[in-house]
Design a protein around this motif. Structure first.
Motif, PDB file in Angstrom:
ATOM      1  N   SER A 194       0.860  -1.184   0.000  1.00  0.00           N
ATOM      2  CA  SER A 194       0.000   0.000   0.000  1.00  0.00           C
ATOM      3  C   SER A 194       0.898   1.235   0.000  1.00  0.00           C
ATOM      4  O   SER A 194       1.780   1.368   0.842  1.00  0.00           O
ATOM      5  N   ASN A 195       0.681   2.106  -0.995  1.00  0.00           N
ATOM      6  CA  ASN A 195       1.533   3.297  -1.130  1.00  0.00           C
ATOM      7  C   ASN A 195       0.623   4.481  -1.496  1.00  0.00           C
ATOM      8  O   ASN A 195       0.624   4.966  -2.610  1.00  0.00           O
ATOM      9  N   PRO A 196      -0.214   4.916  -0.528  1.00  0.00           N
ATOM     10  CA  PRO A 196      -1.213   5.943  -0.861  1.00  0.00           C
ATOM     11  C   PRO A 196      -0.580   7.231  -1.370  1.00  0.00           C
ATOM     12  O   PRO A 196       0.568   7.537  -1.043  1.00  0.00           O
ATOM     13  N   GLU A 197      -1.373   7.954  -2.162  1.00  0.00           N
ATOM     14  CA  GLU A 197      -0.873   9.176  -2.803  1.00  0.00           C
ATOM     15  C   GLU A 197      -1.413  10.408  -2.054  1.00  0.00           C
ATOM     16  O   GLU A 197      -2.570  10.447  -1.693  1.00  0.00           O
ATOM     17  N   PHE A 198      -0.538  11.399  -1.883  1.00  0.00           N
ATOM     18  CA  PHE A 198      -0.951  12.610  -1.148  1.00  0.00           C
ATOM     19  C   PHE A 198      -0.868  13.874  -2.001  1.00  0.00           C
ATOM     20  O   PHE A 198      -0.970  14.987  -1.470  1.00  0.00           O
ATOM     21  N   LEU A 199      -0.680  13.718  -3.321  1.00  0.00           N
ATOM     22  CA  LEU A 199      -0.521  14.922  -4.149  1.00  0.00           C
ATOM     23  C   LEU A 199      -1.787  15.767  -4.147  1.00  0.00           C
ATOM     24  O   LEU A 199      -2.896  15.263  -3.943  1.00  0.00           O
ATOM     25  N   LYS A 200      -1.607  17.080  -4.359  1.00  0.00           N
ATOM     26  CA  LYS A 200      -2.731  18.011  -4.506  1.00  0.00           C
ATOM     27  C   LYS A 200      -2.814  18.392  -5.979  1.00  0.00           C
ATOM     28  O   LYS A 200      -1.778  18.626  -6.611  1.00  0.00           O
ATOM     29  N   GLU A 201      -3.998  18.448  -6.518  1.00  0.00           N
ATOM     30  CA  GLU A 201      -4.133  18.879  -7.904  1.00  0.00           C
ATOM     31  C   GLU A 201      -3.702  20.339  -8.002  1.00  0.00           C
ATOM     32  O   GLU A 201      -3.913  21.137  -7.087  1.00  0.00           O
ATOM     33  N   PHE A 207       7.894  15.678  -5.791  1.00  0.00           N
ATOM     34  CA  PHE A 207       9.319  15.853  -5.486  1.00  0.00           C
ATOM     35  C   PHE A 207       9.566  16.556  -4.152  1.00  0.00           C
ATOM     36  O   PHE A 207      10.692  16.594  -3.680  1.00  0.00           O
ATOM     37  N   HIS A 208       8.507  17.139  -3.571  1.00  0.00           N
ATOM     38  CA  HIS A 208       8.685  17.890  -2.316  1.00  0.00           C
ATOM     39  C   HIS A 208       7.619  17.526  -1.296  1.00  0.00           C
ATOM     40  O   HIS A 208       7.266  18.355  -0.455  1.00  0.00           O
ATOM     41  N   GLY A 209       7.068  16.315  -1.370  1.00  0.00           N
ATOM     42  CA  GLY A 209       6.016  15.920  -0.427  1.00  0.00           C
ATOM     43  C   GLY A 209       6.541  15.843   0.998  1.00  0.00           C
ATOM     44  O   GLY A 209       7.752  15.857   1.242  1.00  0.00           O
ATOM     45  N   ASP A 210       5.606  15.760   1.953  1.00  0.00           N
ATOM     46  CA  ASP A 210       6.009  15.673   3.369  1.00  0.00           C
ATOM     47  C   ASP A 210       6.420  14.256   3.741  1.00  0.00           C
ATOM     48  O   ASP A 210       7.217  14.054   4.637  1.00  0.00           O
ATOM     49  N   ARG A 211       5.818  13.277   3.067  1.00  0.00           N
ATOM     50  CA  ARG A 211       6.170  11.869   3.354  1.00  0.00           C
ATOM     51  C   ARG A 211       5.688  10.957   2.243  1.00  0.00           C
ATOM     52  O   ARG A 211       4.731  11.276   1.526  1.00  0.00           O
ATOM     53  N   GLY A 240      13.793  11.951  -2.653  1.00  0.00           N
ATOM     54  CA  GLY A 240      14.333  12.691  -1.512  1.00  0.00           C
ATOM     55  C   GLY A 240      13.266  13.100  -0.507  1.00  0.00           C
ATOM     56  O   GLY A 240      13.451  14.011   0.299  1.00  0.00           O
ATOM     57  N   VAL A 241      12.130  12.410  -0.540  1.00  0.00           N
ATOM     58  CA  VAL A 241      11.023  12.710   0.390  1.00  0.00           C
ATOM     59  C   VAL A 241      11.106  11.711   1.553  1.00  0.00           C
ATOM     60  O   VAL A 241      11.385  10.530   1.326  1.00  0.00           O
ATOM     61  N   PRO A 242      10.860  12.158   2.806  1.00  0.00           N
ATOM     62  CA  PRO A 242      10.934  11.212   3.933  1.00  0.00           C
ATOM     63  C   PRO A 242       9.990  10.020   3.734  1.00  0.00           C
ATOM     64  O   PRO A 242       8.864  10.195   3.266  1.00  0.00           O
ATOM     65  N   ILE A 243      10.488   8.831   4.087  1.00  0.00           N
ATOM     66  CA  ILE A 243       9.685   7.619   3.885  1.00  0.00           C
ATOM     67  C   ILE A 243       9.241   7.069   5.232  1.00  0.00           C
ATOM     68  O   ILE A 243      10.034   6.967   6.170  1.00  0.00           O
TER      69      ILE A 243
END
Ligand SMILES: NC(=O)c1ccc[n+]([C@@H]2O[C@H](COP(=O)([O-])OP(=O)(O)OC[C@H]3O[C@@H](n4cnc5c(N)ncnc54)[C@H](O)[C@@H]3O)[C@@H](O)[C@H]2O)c1
Ligand SMILES: O=c1ccn([C@@H]2O[C@H](COP(=O)(O)OP(=O)(O)O[C@H]3O[C@H](CO)[C@@H](O)[C@H](O)[C@H]3O)[C@@H](O)[C@H]2O)c(=O)[nH]1
Length: 441
Positions: free
Chosen positions: A148-155, A163-167, A189-192
């Motif tokens: 499971s690798n949910p997506e957090f992008l904002k349109e 490239f600059h997400g929080d996690r 380079g985003v925290p995992i």
């Protein structure tokens, strides 16, 4: 790594393009032939800043391709992402039919061992179901794992967010699968954050529900501010200075729309209900949002009780700026109500008018500019805080029959509208009422 992505909507296409940008070889698969034909020519079927350029670059460098053929698209892939839609069922639950179909497509077409990564937002327990579906339909000699690798992008900022997400959240049963997906994502380079599958699935719904709660909370505070004469902008700023609260998602307006918050809040209520838990707080959040979307029409009717035959301008149609997405946009409900009350609606949006034309009531007319929309109108409603709208020369509103602006996004300062003689009703702020006669046109 050779990767396939099933579904090329906002999430699938951005995922495929971003993964190719960091060096992976990606094949994107979609059942929509028109979309695939466009993408094969380097044309993005959606408006998303930076996407087209990155897409063209990676196609030209032979790391990115598109197909409608699952067999060909899944050939030799080590990792397969599922990024198909999970829309709302009539009862508010998430419709899993596209996810199930994607799982079957994988099972029927793979000829190698794979890791299947679920990007789509899916109810807790779905990855187990995906695993069972694939295992029961795939060739017996193969092995597969799910992550499971949910997506957090904002349109509107999807490429930037990749490239600059929080996690990046990775939920897996096995250390091996978890490590493979971690390695794939390392170059971002985003925290995992690694966790178990069910928790990862819940993190996605809980995050969206929490953000929606912040919005409904501040919208209720804004309604109380209006009754008490306080100013929500000052209140939000003062609250946001407390780092425990944070300044983001405290912007009062006409409620949240889009392809995620409305459906995901309702789905989480159902997910809780399935285990006999009544999520009372979230039910309140959803109800407040529904009420808030109707607030502008109430404000307009206080000024103009009869709309029959009146020309009303609607500025902004997308559910937020920098996107052409109309899903669950407040403009759908607002324009429908205006038409119902007999108004002559002239709408303008910098990007979303193409999509709007197939969604909004056919009686809505479209202008080529803000100027054209507001000229001679009896009121202007602002629904989306596009920069183009926020930066408008306020004196332009004097080309209206009477400069009456009802702003659902608090685009202008009260001082600026007052000094331009505009009657201005916004959200959670005092009315600016200094009205002057409209200039002759
Ligand atoms: N849109 C967002 O901002 C966003 C952000 C985070 C998470 N999500 C979640 O990601 C998922 C996808 O959302 P979206 O907005 O990208 O969806 P979307 O509806 O825009 O796109 C889904 C795509 O999948 C394709 N598809 C469906 N079944 C297929 C199949 N069997 N094989 C190949 N292609 C298939 C469709 O043709 C469509 O192009 C949803 O679960 C959503 O909740 C969305
Ligand atoms: O302070 C705020 C912030 C947002 N909104 C509204 O909330 C909606 C959603 O906005 P936003 O979250 O910026 O856009 P989405 O693209 O829908 O992104 C949300 O939904 C995605 C899909 O799940 C998640 O991946 C993202 O993390 C999550 O922010 C829009 O109508 C905004 O106008 C407000 O009214 N006030």
């Amino acid at each position: 790594m050779k990767i396939s992505v099933i579904g090329t909507g906002y999430v699938g296409l951005v995922t495929g393009v971003s993964l190719s940008e960091i060096g992976h070889h990606v094949t994107c698969i979609d059942v929509n032939q028109d979309k695939v034909a466009k993408m094969q020519q380097g044309i993005s079927p959606i408006y998303e800043p930076g996407l087209s350029e990155m897409m063209t670059k990676n196609i030209n460098e032979n790391r990115l391709s598109f197909t409608t053929d699952h067999r060909q698209g899944l050939k030799h892939s080590d990792v397969i992402y599922i990024a198909v839609g999970t829309p709302e069922n009539h009862d508010g639950s998430a419709d899993m039919s596209y996810v199930i179909q994607a799982a079957r497509d994988i099972a029927e077409n793979i000829q190698q061992n794979v890791i299947v990564v679920t990007k789509s937002t899916v109810p807790v327990g779905t990855n187990d179901m995906i695993k069972q579906t694939i295992q029961s339909h795939m060739a017996a000699n193969l092995q597969m794992e799910v992550v499971s690798n949910p997506e957090f992008l904002k349109e509107g900022s999807a490429i930037h967010d990749s490239f600059h997400g929080d996690r990046i959240v990775i939920g897996a049963e096995s250390e091996y699968a978890s490590n493979v997906i971690e390695q794939i994502n390392q170059p971002f380079g985003v925290p995992i954050f690694k966790t178990d599958i069910k928790s990862a699935e819940m993190i996605k719904y809980a995050s969206n529900a929490f953000l929606a709660t912040k919005i409904s909370f501040i919208n209720e505070i804004s309604n109380i501010c209006e009754l008490l004469g306080a100013n929500i902008e000052n209140v939000s700023t003062g609250m946001g200075l407390d780092q425990r609260i944070g300044s983001q998602f405290l912007k009062a307006g006409i409620g949240y729309g889009g392809s995620c918050f409305p459906k995901d809040t309702k789905a989480l209520i159902q997910i809780a209900g399935n285990v006999e838990y009544e999520f009372e707080l979230l039910k309140g959040v959803v109800n407040v949002n529904k009420k808030q979307q109707g607030i502008l029409i109430g404000k307009l009717n206080d000024c103009l009780p009869i709309l029959t035959g009146k020309r009303i301008a609607v500025l902004g149609l997308a559910f937020k700026p920098n996107t052409d997405d109309m899903r669950e946009s407040a403009s759908i409900r607002v324009t429908e109500e205006l038409i119902k009350q007999g108004a002559h609606v002239i709408a303008y949006d910098p990007i979303a008018m193409g999509n709007a034309k197939s969604i909004l009531n056919p009686l809505v007319e479209y202008a080529d500019s803000i100027e054209e929309a507001i000229a001679d109108s009896e009121a202007a409603l602002i629904l989306t805080d596009w920069d183009e709208i926020k930066n408008i020369e306020l004196a332009l509103f004097k080309t209206m029959k009477k400069p009456l602006v009802i702003d659902g996004r608090n685009c202008f300062s009260l001082e600026a509208v007052e000094s331009n003689g505009i009657e201005y009703h916004s959200i959670g702020r005092p009315v600016a009422t200094k009205v002057i006669e409209a200039a002759p046109i």
